[in-house]
Write a protein that holds these residues in place. Structure first.
Motif, PDB file in Angstrom:
ATOM      1  N   GLY A 177       0.828  -1.205   0.000  1.00  0.00           N
ATOM      2  CA  GLY A 177       0.000   0.000   0.000  1.00  0.00           C
ATOM      3  C   GLY A 177       0.860   1.252   0.000  1.00  0.00           C
ATOM      4  O   GLY A 177       0.557   2.236  -0.691  1.00  0.00           O
ATOM      5  N   PHE A 178       1.939   1.194   0.754  1.00  0.00           N
ATOM      6  CA  PHE A 178       2.831   2.349   0.875  1.00  0.00           C
ATOM      7  C   PHE A 178       3.404   2.741  -0.491  1.00  0.00           C
ATOM      8  O   PHE A 178       3.347   3.902  -0.894  1.00  0.00           O
ATOM      9  N   TYR A 179       3.958   1.747  -1.224  1.00  0.00           N
ATOM     10  CA  TYR A 179       4.584   2.073  -2.517  1.00  0.00           C
ATOM     11  C   TYR A 179       3.532   2.493  -3.545  1.00  0.00           C
ATOM     12  O   TYR A 179       3.798   3.342  -4.394  1.00  0.00           O
ATOM     13  N   LYS A 180       2.327   1.917  -3.445  1.00  0.00           N
ATOM     14  CA  LYS A 180       1.283   2.341  -4.385  1.00  0.00           C
ATOM     15  C   LYS A 180       0.885   3.796  -4.124  1.00  0.00           C
ATOM     16  O   LYS A 180       0.678   4.568  -5.050  1.00  0.00           O
ATOM     17  N   ARG A 181       0.778   4.166  -2.845  1.00  0.00           N
ATOM     18  CA  ARG A 181       0.439   5.566  -2.527  1.00  0.00           C
ATOM     19  C   ARG A 181       1.540   6.503  -3.007  1.00  0.00           C
ATOM     20  O   ARG A 181       1.281   7.582  -3.522  1.00  0.00           O
ATOM     21  N   LEU A 182       2.797   6.071  -2.865  1.00  0.00           N
ATOM     22  CA  LEU A 182       3.910   6.925  -3.302  1.00  0.00           C
ATOM     23  C   LEU A 182       3.923   7.058  -4.831  1.00  0.00           C
ATOM     24  O   LEU A 182       4.193   8.141  -5.366  1.00  0.00           O
ATOM     25  N   GLU A 183       3.592   5.962  -5.519  1.00  0.00           N
ATOM     26  CA  GLU A 183       3.479   6.044  -6.987  1.00  0.00           C
ATOM     27  C   GLU A 183       2.417   7.075  -7.385  1.00  0.00           C
ATOM     28  O   GLU A 183       2.666   7.917  -8.248  1.00  0.00           O
ATOM     29  N   ASN A 184       1.262   7.007  -6.721  1.00  0.00           N
ATOM     30  CA  ASN A 184       0.186   7.966  -7.037  1.00  0.00           C
ATOM     31  C   ASN A 184       0.627   9.386  -6.754  1.00  0.00           C
ATOM     32  O   ASN A 184       0.391  10.295  -7.543  1.00  0.00           O
ATOM     33  N   HIS A 185       1.284   9.559  -5.637  1.00  0.00           N
ATOM     34  CA  HIS A 185       1.736  10.887  -5.219  1.00  0.00           C
ATOM     35  C   HIS A 185       2.693  11.495  -6.245  1.00  0.00           C
ATOM     36  O   HIS A 185       2.629  12.686  -6.550  1.00  0.00           O
ATOM     37  N   LEU A 186       3.576  10.631  -6.792  1.00  0.00           N
ATOM     38  CA  LEU A 186       4.592  11.130  -7.724  1.00  0.00           C
ATOM     39  C   LEU A 186       4.146  10.992  -9.178  1.00  0.00           C
ATOM     40  O   LEU A 186       4.891  11.358 -10.098  1.00  0.00           O
ATOM     41  N   ASN A 187       2.937  10.437  -9.348  1.00  0.00           N
ATOM     42  CA  ASN A 187       2.388  10.264 -10.681  1.00  0.00           C
ATOM     43  C   ASN A 187       3.347   9.492 -11.600  1.00  0.00           C
ATOM     44  O   ASN A 187       3.662   9.917 -12.715  1.00  0.00           O
ATOM     45  N   THR A 188       3.833   8.373 -11.086  1.00  0.00           N
ATOM     46  CA  THR A 188       4.759   7.536 -11.859  1.00  0.00           C
ATOM     47  C   THR A 188       4.553   6.071 -11.471  1.00  0.00           C
ATOM     48  O   THR A 188       3.702   5.766 -10.623  1.00  0.00           O
ATOM     49  N   THR A 189       5.300   5.165 -12.094  1.00  0.00           N
ATOM     50  CA  THR A 189       5.231   3.758 -11.704  1.00  0.00           C
ATOM     51  C   THR A 189       6.641   3.234 -11.470  1.00  0.00           C
ATOM     52  O   THR A 189       7.547   3.506 -12.255  1.00  0.00           O
ATOM     53  N   PHE A 190       6.813   2.544 -10.356  1.00  0.00           N
ATOM     54  CA  PHE A 190       8.110   1.914 -10.075  1.00  0.00           C
ATOM     55  C   PHE A 190       7.912   0.569  -9.357  1.00  0.00           C
ATOM     56  O   PHE A 190       8.850  -0.096  -9.011  1.00  0.00           O
ATOM     57  N   PHE A 191       6.646   0.202  -9.145  1.00  0.00           N
ATOM     58  CA  PHE A 191       6.314  -0.977  -8.341  1.00  0.00           C
ATOM     59  C   PHE A 191       5.578  -1.982  -9.227  1.00  0.00           C
ATOM     60  O   PHE A 191       4.571  -1.642  -9.832  1.00  0.00           O
ATOM     61  N   SER A 192       6.095  -3.221  -9.334  1.00  0.00           N
ATOM     62  CA  SER A 192       5.438  -4.192 -10.208  1.00  0.00           C
ATOM     63  C   SER A 192       5.570  -5.598  -9.631  1.00  0.00           C
ATOM     64  O   SER A 192       6.453  -5.858  -8.806  1.00  0.00           O
ATOM     65  N   ALA A 193       4.711  -6.493 -10.102  1.00  0.00           N
ATOM     66  CA  ALA A 193       4.805  -7.893  -9.665  1.00  0.00           C
ATOM     67  C   ALA A 193       5.956  -8.562 -10.425  1.00  0.00           C
ATOM     68  O   ALA A 193       6.221  -8.204 -11.571  1.00  0.00           O
ATOM     69  N   VAL A 194       6.662  -9.474  -9.781  1.00  0.00           N
ATOM     70  CA  VAL A 194       7.672 -10.279 -10.492  1.00  0.00           C
ATOM     71  C   VAL A 194       7.481 -11.740 -10.084  1.00  0.00           C
ATOM     72  O   VAL A 194       6.987 -12.025  -8.992  1.00  0.00           O
ATOM     73  N   GLU A 195       7.885 -12.625 -10.966  1.00  0.00           N
ATOM     74  CA  GLU A 195       7.826 -14.052 -10.629  1.00  0.00           C
ATOM     75  C   GLU A 195       9.215 -14.509 -10.219  1.00  0.00           C
ATOM     76  O   GLU A 195      10.188 -14.276 -10.944  1.00  0.00           O
ATOM     77  N   ILE A 196       9.304 -15.154  -9.048  1.00  0.00           N
ATOM     78  CA  ILE A 196      10.593 -15.677  -8.583  1.00  0.00           C
ATOM     79  C   ILE A 196      10.481 -17.192  -8.417  1.00  0.00           C
ATOM     80  O   ILE A 196       9.552 -17.688  -7.768  1.00  0.00           O
ATOM     81  N   TYR A 197      11.414 -17.904  -9.011  1.00  0.00           N
ATOM     82  CA  TYR A 197      11.441 -19.369  -8.906  1.00  0.00           C
ATOM     83  C   TYR A 197      12.719 -19.828  -8.216  1.00  0.00           C
ATOM     84  O   TYR A 197      13.804 -19.363  -8.550  1.00  0.00           O
TER      85      TYR A 197
END
Ligand SMILES: Cc1cc2nc3c(=O)[nH]c(=O)nc-3n(C[C@H](O)[C@H](O)[C@H](O)COP(=O)(O)OP(=O)(O)OC[C@H]3O[C@@H](n4cnc5c(N)ncnc54)[C@H](O)[C@@H]3O)c2cc1C
Length: 352
Positions: A68-88
């Motif tokens: 939630g924290f990183y999503k709020r910061l993305e909205n605040h800065l109007n950018t994207t830096f947070f994404s899902a990744v698959e780790i095996y």
């Protein structure tokens, strides 16, 4: 008079600053680029320790808050830096596969370990045994987050791109003053820079140097992150980050031939396609002997604070640590004992 001065805009300083923005508090950040753990970090948010198949310290709670924290910061800065990744996790024996299933049977690990194993990931990483997927993993592009936030804070006149000279800080009972800037409090988020910080250098932050190499391997065709003896993470355009090393003896800031050799040796046991090393990246993790953060108030000064010691898990820990600290300062809620730097006061702090 400002509410806060913050020293450092790594993950610790950025988390603290954003929480203060959300609380409507005024502040000024000093950031000089002298240490760079956050900027070189892989940015992986993985709650599971993949060597032993155990849950990382408080990872469950930290994960819920951090997303939630990183999503709020993305909205605040109007950018994207947070994404899902698959780790095996690549298994190297039947015992490891069995251990994975045993771990997945435990209720606290069940939400994070997929019991449907994958037989193969890509021909360039052949394996006699299967691959197990960690669930709920994501990635923060820390460089993008920090560059975007720094530019924003500069525009808002809430950041100065300059070194903070510790000896010029005057601490009074009700406020602190630094070169004409007065604030009610100061928070040091200086990462490994703490070793030069006379207010908190007594804390046992040893530091752990981490290096990884960037390789170009067009034929690898790997779209997920694979963890074997090392991580191999796709960066796009046939490039991969391979690492990292852990070294708690060497505190020099530059890349080393030993680390490169170690990584290349491990890599060659995993991949079977041609590759070329194109870069090598270095940082010093602000790590402590007991692998817990250093959060709290100076033993003698009521307006001097520290938010540090995130070791190898800053992406998950920084949002939680900044919340702990600001709950202490603004709401008089004691810092949880495992975060609290007071655990070292008696043994390490020498009174003036
Ligand atoms: C190779 C490597 C890979 C990693 N991968 C991951 C990962 O995948 N996931 C994960 O969670 N963690 C990872 N980490 C760990 C993570 O990077 C750290 O836990 C975290 O970044 C520490 O953040 P910090 O803000 O405390 O310190 P830092 O990022 O070091 O920030 C401190 C800031 O303070 C500034 N500063 C210091 N002194 C002064 C001064 N006197 N004046 C002005 N500014 C000052 C510095 O310039 C710096 O920007 C990795 C670390 C390394 C080295």
């Amino acid at each position: 008079m400002l509410d806060y001065i913050i020293v450092g805009l790594g993950l610790g300083g950025a988390s603290t600053a954003f929480r203060l923005e959300e609380m409507g508090q005024s502040f000024l950040v000093f950031e000089d680029g002298s240490v760079n753990s956050s900027k070189v970090a892989g940015g992986v948010m993985n709650p599971v320790i993949l060597k032993r198949f155990t849950l990382a310290w408080q990872a469950d709670a930290q994960l819920k808050d951090a997303k939630g924290f990183y999503k709020r910061l993305e909205n605040h800065l109007n950018t994207t830096f947070f994404s899902a990744v698959e780790i095996y996790r690549k298994f190297s024996s039947v015992e490891e596969q069995n251990d994975w299933f045993a771990a997945a049977d435990r209720s606290h690990l069940a939400p994070f370990l997929d019991t449907k194993l994958k037989a193969a990931i890509t021909p360039g990483i052949p394996s006699e045994y299967s691959f197990g997927r960690v669930l709920q993993t994501s990635k923060v592009d820390t460089r993008k987050l920090l560059n975007t936030y720094l530019e924003y804070l500069l525009r808002e006149e809430k950041l100065r791109k300059e070194r903070f000279f510790y000896e010029d800080l005057k601490v009074s009972e009700d406020y602190v003053e630094y070169r004409g800037v007065k604030a009610r409090r100061i928070i040091f988020c200086d990462g490994f820079g703490i070793r030069k910080n006379p207010f908190f250098s007594y804390l046992p932050l040893g530091g752990n140097k981490g290096e990884y190499i960037i390789i170009k391997a067009r034929e690898l065709q790997l779209e997920v992150t694979v963890k074997s003896s090392i991580f191999i993470s796709p960066l796009g355009s046939g490039m991969y980050a391979v690492g990292a090393t852990y070294n708690n003896q060497d505190k020099t800031p530059g890349p080393t031939a030993e680390a490169r050799e170690e990584l290349v040796k491990k890599l060659e046991k995993i991949i079977t396609v041609p590759y070329e090393v194109v870069d090598q990246v270095v940082g010093i993790r602000p790590s402590t002997a007991d692998r817990r953060p250093l959060v709290g108030k100076h033993p003698e000064m009521d307006n001097v604070y520290c938010c540090n010691g995130f070791g190898s898990r800053g992406v998950l820990i920084a949002p939680a640590a900044s919340a702990e600290l600001l709950n202490l300062i603004e709401h008089a809620q004691p810092v949880s004992s495992e975060y609290d730097l007071a655990r070292f006061t008696r043994k390490h702090f020498k009174r003036n």
